[in-house]
Write a protein that holds these residues in place. Structure first.
Motif, PDB file in Angstrom:
ATOM      1  N   THR A 117       0.818  -1.211   0.000  1.00  8.75           N
ATOM      2  CA  THR A 117       0.000   0.000   0.000  1.00  8.75           C
ATOM      3  C   THR A 117       0.856   1.268   0.000  1.00  8.75           C
ATOM      4  O   THR A 117       0.387   2.319  -0.398  1.00  8.75           O
ATOM      5  N   LEU A 118       2.123   1.134   0.428  1.00 14.06           N
ATOM      6  CA  LEU A 118       3.006   2.309   0.542  1.00 14.06           C
ATOM      7  C   LEU A 118       3.108   3.111  -0.757  1.00 14.06           C
ATOM      8  O   LEU A 118       2.992   4.324  -0.753  1.00 14.06           O
ATOM      9  N   GLY A 119       3.329   2.426  -1.865  1.00 14.74           N
ATOM     10  CA  GLY A 119       3.515   3.158  -3.116  1.00 14.74           C
ATOM     11  C   GLY A 119       2.325   3.075  -4.043  1.00 14.74           C
ATOM     12  O   GLY A 119       2.393   3.498  -5.194  1.00 14.74           O
ATOM     13  N   LEU A 120       1.223   2.520  -3.537  1.00 17.52           N
ATOM     14  CA  LEU A 120       0.080   2.242  -4.400  1.00 17.52           C
ATOM     15  C   LEU A 120      -0.489   3.498  -5.070  1.00 17.52           C
ATOM     16  O   LEU A 120      -0.693   3.533  -6.280  1.00 17.52           O
ATOM     17  N   GLU A 122       0.942   6.322  -5.650  1.00 12.98           N
ATOM     18  CA  GLU A 122       1.908   6.839  -6.616  1.00 12.98           C
ATOM     19  C   GLU A 122       1.873   6.011  -7.905  1.00 12.98           C
ATOM     20  O   GLU A 122       1.892   6.547  -9.013  1.00 12.98           O
ATOM     21  N   MET A 123       1.775   4.687  -7.744  1.00 15.30           N
ATOM     22  CA  MET A 123       1.777   3.819  -8.906  1.00 15.30           C
ATOM     23  C   MET A 123       0.524   4.043  -9.739  1.00 15.30           C
ATOM     24  O   MET A 123       0.601   4.163 -10.965  1.00 15.30           O
TER      25      MET A 123
END
Lengths: 310, 288
Positions: A117-120, A122-123
């Motif tokens: 979920t950390l970069g979700l 942004e992705m």
């Protein structure tokens, strides 16, 4: 996390009824704050539905929020759809997205979920920008409605109320009981026959649905939607910090965290805007080291010690 | 095609180094460090700042960064993370606490870096073109790759052939058992954490010679390092190297063939495949 009581539900009902009068008593700046408060209350409470009992820290709020805002923007701007149909569609997409993420990550240990979920946000932002640039042509989307801030405030209030009610029902149900056992010890939960993965995925899906709904409701406020703006990762951090500041032990915890944090944040942001991110970091550390159970935990601790003395 | 292969491989050298740093912190000290990417960017900022203000070569900065980063990370472990390790009743509780605490630290680092340099860390160092196997690339990429390989090799030898290195590996296998055989677990964990942070900062200084970074980019590197560590298997150095090469190649491939904006999406794609088919990692033996 303890099961919620009927008394709590009555108090929540009174609070919602009182909160409904806010737009009549305020305007401009304070109504804007009210919309923010309601938005984060709904988001933080729905975060709490899942992360409170399971202790899985979800940083995906911004992704669902962004999906909601973007679906409304794209639908109304590119396909002339109505706001309400897009609101419904964004709830469905948010739910499906959350279910897929849940199925991929929640069968494994919690760390994978946090990392995922950390970069979700942004992705998804990268993907959406790419699709827009290459296939749709335009970058920004217009959301033009007749809604005023007061309308948005009431819609968010209803959403927050629904989240709370759903959480109240879940916490008194078999599912809520199962989740509390999972949060206590996942191995034990599995051994007493709880299908841990299914329970977690169901709860995470509701978080996704509500995140997308809130994003969709907020979209008319901006009127011009851009991926960089709706997928701001900062939102996820705000939701986590407010929920934890309030305390993850109780369903009403987020409300206690949202209001003071937003007031302090607005003050910091307008006076020391360069250092605002530093303040966010300090707030996280304060919670971890000094308020591990949030305001709610502190209040209950004080109440318990008062009772012990008398 | 050859271009992708060469620049992908060169990129994977620094990725492998950074993932090794995170592996030490997560696999040995058992701290899920979400400020890892920010430590990397701090290293990059040091290289940029010293080069633009004092014309100090980034290679020299790498050497200067080592003691500073080691002491800094050791202090963080000793004074900020040890209380959490003591307080936690289970690995799960420590994970939640360390995620939140390092998250807070990452914002503090970003805040500090923004106040030093708010824009891009742009500088030119060794940017003349060179030709490898018929493919043109820049000299700084090659130098960064060679240095990363050198440091990684030194670390590998240290971990496998010295007493403290063996202690570090023992703690990564089991904290309880290594305590029983007389290893000072808290000290070894602190050493591993500090070493991991140092390697990450060095990796950042190297990366900054050929990629322009800014203060808020850290999270992307945290994510890539985590994906490499998971893909390789937690605690597996060889796995991390293979995983770094895969990520470097896939990313470069996507950036050249499809769109440079989709590298993160490519990393996620690999991540999902790993989670679905081999969650213990390519080289991992036990389910984590």
């Amino acid at each position: 996390m303890k099961p919620a009581t009927v008394q709590e539900l009555i108090w929540a009902g009174v609070l919602v009824a009182l909160a409904a009068f806010w737009p009549m008593m305020s305007n401009g700046y304070w109504l804007g704050i009210g919309v923010d408060v309601m938005m984060y209350t709904a988001l933080a409470t729905s975060w709490m539905l899942f992360s409170g009992p399971t202790h899985y820290i979800s940083l995906a709020s911004a992704a669902f929020f962004g999906v909601g805002g973007f679906v409304v923007g794209s639908g109304m701007s590119d396909y002339d759809a109505s706001f309400w149909s897009m609101l419904a569609l964004s709830a469905v997409i948010g739910g499906v997205l959350a279910a897929l993420i849940g199925l991929a990550t929640l069968r494994l240990s919690g760390v994978y979920f946090v990392i995922f979920t950390l970069g979700l946000a942004e992705m998804i932002r990268n993907l959406v920008s790419w699709v827009q640039n290459n296939f749709l042509g335009s970058r920004g989307l217009y959301v033009l409605t007749d809604f005023t801030d007061a309308h948005l405030y009431w819609m968010l209030l209803v959403t927050a109320g629904c989240v709370y009610l759903l959480g109240w029902i879940i916490s008194r149900s078999r599912l809520g009981f199962a989740l509390r056992i999972i949060g206590g010890d996942e191995t034990v939960a599995r051994h007493v026959g709880i299908n841990t993965a299914t329970a977690k995925v169901i709860l995470f899906t509701t978080t996704g649905v509500f995140g997308a709904i809130v994003g969709a409701i907020i979209a008319p406020r901006w009127s011009y939607i851009e991926p960089n703006q709706v997928f701001s990762p900062q939102l996820s951090f705000f939701v986590v910090i407010m929920a934890l500041l309030g305390g993850s032990g109780r369903l009403w915890g987020p409300v206690v965290g949202v209001i003071p944090f937003l007031l302090i944040w607005n003050w910091v942001d307008s006076n020391f805007s360069n250092q605002s991110i530093l303040v966010l970091g300090v707030a996280f550390l304060v919670i971890v080291y000094f308020l591990p159970h949030g305001f709610v935990g502190r209040i209950e601790q004080l109440r318990a010690s008062a009772r012990g003395r008398s | 095609m050859l271009d992708i292969l060469v620049s992908g491989l060169l990129l994977s050298g620094t990725y492998a180094l950074v993932a090794m740093g995170l592996n030490l912190q997560y696999g040995v000290a058992r701290i899920m460090n979400l400020a890892n990417g920010e430590v990397l960017v701090l290293g990059a900022l040091a290289a940029f700042w010293l080069y633009t203000t004092a014309q100090i070569s980034p290679i020299l900065t790498v050497i200067l960064v080592i003691p500073v980063a080691f002491i800094g990370n050791w202090l963080i472990y000793r004074f900020l993370l040890t209380p959490l390790v003591r307080r936690s009743k289970s690995q799960g509780a420590l994970e939640v606490d360390s995620i939140l605490a390092t998250f807070g630290m990452s914002f503090i680092f970003i805040g500090i870096m923004v106040s030093i340099e708010g824009g891009f860390f742009f500088y030119k160092y060794l940017s003349e073109p060179i030709s490898i196997l018929g493919s043109t690339t820049s000299l700084n990429r090659l130098v960064a790759f060679l240095l990363a390989v050198l440091i990684a090799a030194a670390l590998y030898i240290w971990l496998h052939y010295t007493r403290p290195g063996v202690a570090v590996r023992a703690v990564s296998v089991s904290t309880e058992a290594s305590g029983l055989v007389g290893i000072n677990v808290p000290r070894t964990s602190a050493l591993a954490f500090a070493l991991g942070g140092t390697i990450t900062a060095v990796g950042g200084a190297l990366i900054s010679t050929f990629i322009t970074l800014d203060a808020s980019i850290g999270v992307v590197f945290t994510l890539k390092a985590l994906i490499i560590v998971i893909m390789g298997g937690v605690g597996e150095i060889r796995g991390a190297i293979v995983a770094a090469i895969i990520l470097g190649l896939v990313e470069t491939g996507v950036a050249t063939l499809v769109d440079p904006g989709l590298t993160l999406a490519a990393a996620y794609f690999i991540f999902v495949i790993i989670l679905l088919f081999r969650p213990q990692g390519l080289f991992g033996r036990r389910a984590v």
